[in-house]
Design a protein around this motif. Structure first.
Motif, mmCIF file in Angstrom:
data_model
loop_
_atom_site.group_PDB
_atom_site.id
_atom_site.type_symbol
_atom_site.label_atom_id
_atom_site.label_comp_id
_atom_site.label_asym_id
_atom_site.label_seq_id
_atom_site.Cartn_x
_atom_site.Cartn_y
_atom_site.Cartn_z
ATOM 1 N N ALA A 418 3.852 19.068 -32.622
ATOM 2 C CA ALA A 418 2.470 19.202 -33.081
ATOM 3 C C ALA A 418 2.110 20.614 -33.530
ATOM 4 O O ALA A 418 1.192 20.781 -34.334
ATOM 5 C CB ALA A 418 1.504 18.765 -31.978
ATOM 6 N N PHE A 421 1.056 25.621 -30.127
ATOM 7 C CA PHE A 421 0.419 25.702 -28.823
ATOM 8 C C PHE A 421 0.342 24.360 -28.100
ATOM 9 O O PHE A 421 -0.350 24.232 -27.097
ATOM 10 C CB PHE A 421 -0.984 26.311 -28.978
ATOM 11 N N ASP A 422 1.056 23.348 -28.609
ATOM 12 C CA ASP A 422 1.045 22.022 -27.995
ATOM 13 C C ASP A 422 2.451 21.657 -27.538
ATOM 14 O O ASP A 422 3.389 21.663 -28.344
ATOM 15 C CB ASP A 422 0.547 20.980 -28.997
ATOM 16 N N GLN A 432 3.257 10.936 -31.133
ATOM 17 C CA GLN A 432 2.513 11.320 -29.938
ATOM 18 C C GLN A 432 3.401 12.009 -28.900
ATOM 19 O O GLN A 432 2.895 12.560 -27.920
ATOM 20 C CB GLN A 432 1.868 10.084 -29.305
ATOM 21 N N LEU A 434 5.976 14.629 -26.975
ATOM 22 C CA LEU A 434 5.941 16.076 -26.818
ATOM 23 C C LEU A 434 7.230 16.586 -26.205
ATOM 24 O O LEU A 434 7.805 15.952 -25.300
ATOM 25 C CB LEU A 434 4.756 16.496 -25.939
ATOM 26 N N GLN A 436 9.198 20.604 -24.982
ATOM 27 C CA GLN A 436 8.817 21.945 -24.535
ATOM 28 C C GLN A 436 9.963 22.923 -24.806
ATOM 29 O O GLN A 436 10.931 22.968 -24.071
ATOM 30 C CB GLN A 436 8.451 21.960 -23.042
ATOM 31 N N ALA A 523 0.639 16.390 -21.239
ATOM 32 C CA ALA A 523 0.581 17.309 -22.367
ATOM 33 C C ALA A 523 0.009 18.635 -21.912
ATOM 34 O O ALA A 523 -0.747 18.710 -20.946
ATOM 35 C CB ALA A 523 -0.284 16.718 -23.479
ATOM 36 N N HIS A 524 0.387 19.695 -22.607
ATOM 37 C CA HIS A 524 -0.093 21.035 -22.263
ATOM 38 C C HIS A 524 -0.479 21.768 -23.538
ATOM 39 O O HIS A 524 0.049 21.507 -24.607
ATOM 40 C CB HIS A 524 0.988 21.842 -21.531
ATOM 41 N N ARG A 525 -1.385 22.691 -23.401
ATOM 42 C CA ARG A 525 -1.665 23.666 -24.443
ATOM 43 C C ARG A 525 -1.564 25.049 -23.817
ATOM 44 O O ARG A 525 -1.865 25.228 -22.638
ATOM 45 C CB ARG A 525 -3.073 23.478 -25.031
ATOM 46 N N THR A 526 -1.121 25.998 -24.619
ATOM 47 C CA THR A 526 -1.030 27.360 -24.123
ATOM 48 C C THR A 526 -2.399 27.835 -23.642
ATOM 49 O O THR A 526 -3.383 27.781 -24.383
ATOM 50 C CB THR A 526 -0.529 28.298 -25.229
ATOM 51 N N GLN A 527 -2.455 28.270 -22.391
ATOM 52 C CA GLN A 527 -3.732 28.678 -21.808
ATOM 53 C C GLN A 527 -3.881 30.195 -21.903
ATOM 54 O O GLN A 527 -3.420 30.938 -21.056
ATOM 55 C CB GLN A 527 -3.815 28.224 -20.345
#
Length: 644
Positions: A418, A421-422, A432, A434, A436, A523-527
């Motif tokens: 995606a 940052f996803d 859909q 993901l 890493q 799912a994660h996004r860069t925090q």
């Protein structure tokens, strides 16, 4: 053209706060402990190729000023895996970090110093005041000038303290392999392993464990010769040439010698090593001297991470991770050329000359001619399609390949992923799913694709289909798998997995029905801290101040360059695109509540003394991805220090 020189206000450095410390013998470090030393804070994250470049840039400075200078690595992670303290400890060992490292998983110290990009460098004087902040790589010369000036100034004031710093080396480790990166099946049934941590290649028996021979002395360096005197520096990718090509050129294997910014050739019969391409110096985006000599050995490269023979191109494909491009090396002609990418970092499909990549780290050629990519920083599985060749190819293989790459039918696409940052671990429909930070990829016998999903500790499978395809998980609980080798097996499919952080090769036996299981670990996004910005007219200011004794370098045209875009594109109503001014007026869309500002800046500087016949020149470059939230009444400007 506007060029701004800005001085940072004289402010005290913030305390160093985090979860713990590495390379200090177990003790914590405070700013008071560092009083009397010149301190450089290096904000980094171990996934980031630019951060790894800075680690290499700092080595010489660190050694030259060991009595007066303390470098502190502040590890502020992007990916979830990088926040694991065990993974961080392994990375510090892997990349031979010889200074204290603060573990900053919650980005507390990152926020205190208003860092906005990996890498960011902050210089603190011996009295505890911040004197400079700079983003990106290429600052080695500027740092040298600044450190020498601070040493001279504070030595005269009596505020400089010479002597040992707080670094305590960890206990040495030993083993056959040390952070192996990739492996290659050899015709005799053995395996050749890029033993990155030992700066060499290891040939191991069919059991994957018994060492048969080592190619390379084990000392970091760029030296050709026999297996005992040759030197590598963190080699990664390996490509076996077809027999007819190998017989013609006199070597069998092409090695991506990553930290040497070079391609090396290895003759298996005697283990001799020769440099094929690269000068040993890094290709710097926008620099005028990236081809200082003739041929491939006179062309600078940038952290080649993987290589594979690509029959469709009749050349070795090269994942040039350091500048987010794909290159081709043609061994028969001894030539190297860029095929795809703009050197912008991101996920953008389309014609090869317009596509964006992000630290591509794994390559595999499919039987249909497609080149599959593990595009690590966008956590994506991507591919390149090359336009068909004309009937009359002739002998100028590379010229034909470059021409085909420029054909509008040649394009880059994305199967899974995606953006920057996803990321996460999610199976199911490919659009859909993901990953890493994957580093490896292989084509399975049924045409599906296996992915070394490195930061998920997994091997994933992508099965193409009319609906866009499906993603499943084949194996989990692996230690940073970074390379895959498909092995023949009468009972199903066998994969050899390079478990880099476990320092071993692991066999996975998979059934003939290799579908795998469907998992969803989220799912994660860069925090990262979000910057509030005002809608409407908005001022972007990239600050660059040439170091003492240097000036802007205008010999080859404008010395600065600024590119601006956004995600989503609708965030910016005006101000996108390229320009030479480091100040830009933007217009923020009040209808978009949040997004990311993408900013790329370049600035060139040279020694200013006219008496110097051959002045030293340097290119400073950085990409920022600044998460923003649109809030009425918030600040209507943003300052990003390239060097200030």
């Amino acid at each position: 053209m506007t060029q701004k020189t800005a001085q940072l206000p004289r402010v005290r450095a913030s305390e160093l706060v985090g979860r713990g410390w590495l390379n200090t013998g177990g003790r914590s470090i405070t700013l008071a402990d560092l009083r009397g030393k010149v301190v450089v804070l290096d904000f980094w994250t171990f996934c980031c190729i630019n951060c790894l470049h800075v680690l290499d840039e700092l080595r010489e400075l660190e050694e030259r000023h060991r009595d007066e200078l303390v470098i502190i690595g502040v590890h502020s992670p992007k990916f979830v895996h990088e926040a694991d303290p065990v993974a961080l400890a392994a990375a510090v060992e892997r990349y031979e970090v010889h200074h204290p490292v603060l573990d900053d998983p919650e980005l507390v110290t990152w926020s205190a110093y208003t860092a906005r990009a990996w890498p960011t460098l902050v210089v603190i004087d011996p009295e505890g005041y911040i004197v400079a902040q700079m983003a990106g790589e290429g600052h080695a010369r500027n740092l040298e000038i600044l450190v020498e000036g601070l040493v001279t100034e504070h030595d005269a004031k009596g505020t400089l303290h010479r002597g040992d710093g707080p670094y305590v080396p960890p206990a040495p480790t030993s083993g056959t392999l040390r952070f192996p990166a990739k492996a290659l099946a050899l015709p005799g049934g053995t395996f050749l392993v890029a033993d990155a941590g030992h700066h060499s290649l290891a040939e191991v028996d069919a059991d994957g464990e018994t060492l048969l021979r080592r190619i390379g002395s084990g000392e970091r360096g760029l030296v050709d010769g026999g297996p005992d005197e040759a030197r590598f520096s963190e080699p990664n990718g390996l490509a076996l040439l077809p027999d007819d090509v190998a017989a013609q050129v006199g070597y069998d294997v092409v090695v991506a010698d990553t930290v040497n910014h070079a391609l090396r050739g290895v003759r298996l019969v005697d283990g001799s090593v020769v440099t094929l391409a690269g000068t040993g110096e890094q290709y710097m985006v926008g620099a005028a001297d990236n081809s200082p000599g003739e041929g491939p050995r006179g062309t600078k490269l940038s952290s080649p991470w993987d290589v594979t023979w690509w029959p469709q191109a009749q050349a070795v494909a090269v994942a040039m991770a350091g500048n987010h491009t794909i290159w081709a090396y043609e061994p028969r002609e001894g030539r190297v050329e860029q095929l795809a990418g703009t050197m912008n970092e991101g996920l953008q499909d389309g014609p090869l000359g317009q596509a964006w990549f992000a630290q591509t780290s794994g390559l595999a050629a499919g039987p249909d001619g497609r080149l599959w990519l593990a595009d690590s920083e966008v956590s994506a599985l991507r591919y390149l399609d090359l336009a068909p060749a004309d009937d009359a190819v002739g002998d100028d293989y590379l010229a034909v390949t470059v021409s085909r790459a420029g054909d509008e039918r040649s394009a880059a696409g994305t199967a899974v992923g995606a953006g920057l940052f996803d990321f996460g671990l999610r199976d199911g429909a490919a659009d859909q799913a993901l990953l890493q930070h994957p580093l490896g990829v292989a084509v399975l016998p049924d045409g599906s694709i296996a992915v070394a999903d490195t930061y998920n500790g997994a091997v994933r499978r992508y099965a193409p289909g009319a609906d866009g395809g499906q993603v499943t998980t084949l194996a989990r609980d692996l230690a940073e798998p970074s390379g895959l080798v498909v092995l023949p097996s009468p009972d199903g499919i066998e994969l050899l997995v390079v478990e880099s952080a476990a320092h071993r090769l692991t066999r996975l036996r998979l059934p003939k029905d290799v579908a795998g299981e469907i998992l969803d670990a989220g799912a994660h996004r860069t925090q990262r801290p979000v910057t509030d910005v005002a809608p409407g007219t908005f001022a972007l200011d990239v600050v660059f101040t040439p170091a003492a004794g240097q000036k802007y370098d205008d010999r080859y045209g404008p010395s600065t360059r600024l590119q601006v875009s956004s995600t989503p594109p609708e965030l910016l109503l005006d101000g996108t695109g390229d320009g030479v001014d480091l100040v830009r007026q933007l217009r923020i869309n009040p209808e978009v509540t949040e997004g990311v500002l993408h900013v790329t800046a370049h600035a060139a500087s040279c020694d200013a003394d006219p008496a110097i016949e051959y002045p030293a020149c340097h290119l400073n470059a950085q990409d920022w991805g600044v998460p923003v939230r649109v809030v009425p009444g918030a600040a209507a400007s943003l300052t990003l220090p390239l060097l200030g």
